[in-house]
Design a protein around this motif. Structure first.
Motif, PDB file in Angstrom:
ATOM      1  N   ALA A   1       0.859  -1.184   0.000  1.00  0.00           N
ATOM      2  CA  ALA A   1       0.000   0.000   0.000  1.00  0.00           C
ATOM      3  C   ALA A   1       0.894   1.231   0.000  1.00  0.00           C
TER       4      ALA A   1
ATOM      5  N   HIS B   1      -1.763  -1.202  -3.760  1.00  0.00           N
ATOM      6  CA  HIS B   1      -2.875  -0.313  -3.451  1.00  0.00           C
ATOM      7  C   HIS B   1      -2.358   1.122  -3.411  1.00  0.00           C
TER       8      HIS B   1
ATOM      9  N   LEU C   1      -7.264  -2.265   4.816  1.00  0.00           N
ATOM     10  CA  LEU C   1      -6.618  -3.112   3.819  1.00  0.00           C
ATOM     11  C   LEU C   1      -5.586  -4.011   4.487  1.00  0.00           C
TER      12      LEU C   1
ATOM     13  N   VAL D   1      -2.242  -5.715   3.858  1.00  0.00           N
ATOM     14  CA  VAL D   1      -1.094  -5.699   2.954  1.00  0.00           C
ATOM     15  C   VAL D   1       0.129  -6.193   3.712  1.00  0.00           C
TER      16      VAL D   1
ATOM     17  N   VAL E   1       3.471  -1.416   3.946  1.00  0.00           N
ATOM     18  CA  VAL E   1       2.908  -0.091   3.738  1.00  0.00           C
ATOM     19  C   VAL E   1       4.079   0.864   3.534  1.00  0.00           C
TER      20      VAL E   1
ATOM     21  N   TYR F   1      -3.120  -0.432   8.893  1.00  0.00           N
ATOM     22  CA  TYR F   1      -2.358  -1.424   8.145  1.00  0.00           C
ATOM     23  C   TYR F   1      -1.451  -2.212   9.089  1.00  0.00           C
TER      24      TYR F   1
END
Length: 217
Positions: free
Chosen positions: A78, A104, A139, A141, A144, A162
């Motif tokens: 992300a 993302h 989200l 992930v 990040v 995150y």
């Protein structure tokens, strides 16, 4: 994406970038097209400093691509405050074709999302664009990241959802990184691992793990 084999602060062009990263001809072609799109859209909206485009392969492409050396197994990323797509679009180009890869791009400004959508369509990237504030999303992930998004205390706030879902952070930071970390430690407890940037002797890449708020006594 090959293993990074050269460390240099010499000027970087497309050929040097390819040697540095082990990227393919197709990836370099996508990055060159992204450069063209960035320059075109930059004429009508503020995406990057116009002067920085002359050093695109070092300042933008190599600066972003180096993140893959720090998290070589990560496939789902992300990019918070994605803006012009740095580092997220560069990561997506280099991860294109990798099974399960997804980047993302989180950006609160709609006009910048339109640029990201145009790039994603043209280059057929494994990208999902979110026109939202970073801290409002949920989200999951692996990593990040962010570049020129916010000072560290605020960045940890943005990234907290995150982290709660298991992400590790690799943030691109400048020469004031020590002061930013010290300021963040007033309100957050976390592990920080600061590495030198491969693209800029003044820059740093910072790994953050397990942040939690400092309890007030």
């Amino acid at each position: 994406m090959g293993e990074l084999v050269i460390e240099t602060l010499d000027p970087v062009d497309a050929a040097a970038f390819q040697r540095l990263t082990g990227s393919t001809d197709a990836q370099v072609a996508d990055l060159a097209r992204y450069k063209d799109l960035l320059a075109e859209w930059n004429e009508v909206m503020n995406l990057v400093g116009p002067a920085s485009m002359a050093a695109y392969w070092n300042r933008h492409a190599w600066d972003s691509a180096q993140l893959l050396a720090f998290a070589p197994q990560a496939k789902v990323w992300a990019d918070l405050g994605a803006g012009a797509g740095l580092p997220g679009v560069v990561l997506a180009i280099l991860l294109k074709g990798v099974p399960g890869a997804r980047v993302h791009l989180v950006e609160s400004m709609a006009k910048r999302c339109r640029f990201l959508e145009a790039v994603t369509r043209e280059l057929d990237l494994p990208v999902e664009i979110h026109n939202a504030r970073a801290e409002s999303l949920d989200l999951k992930v692996q990593v990040v990241t962010a570049r020129a998004c916010a000072p560290m205390p605020r960045l940890l706030e943005y990234a907290q959802p995150y982290f709660k879902r298991g992400a590790v952070a690799w943030f691109l930071k400048g020469q004031e990184v020590a002061a930013e970390i010290a300021e963040a430690e007033k309100t957050w407890k976390f592990e920080a691992d600061v590495r030198g940037s491969k693209s800029d002797p003044r820059g740093h890449v910072v790994q953050i793990k397990g942040p939690s708020r400092v309890r007030k006594v």
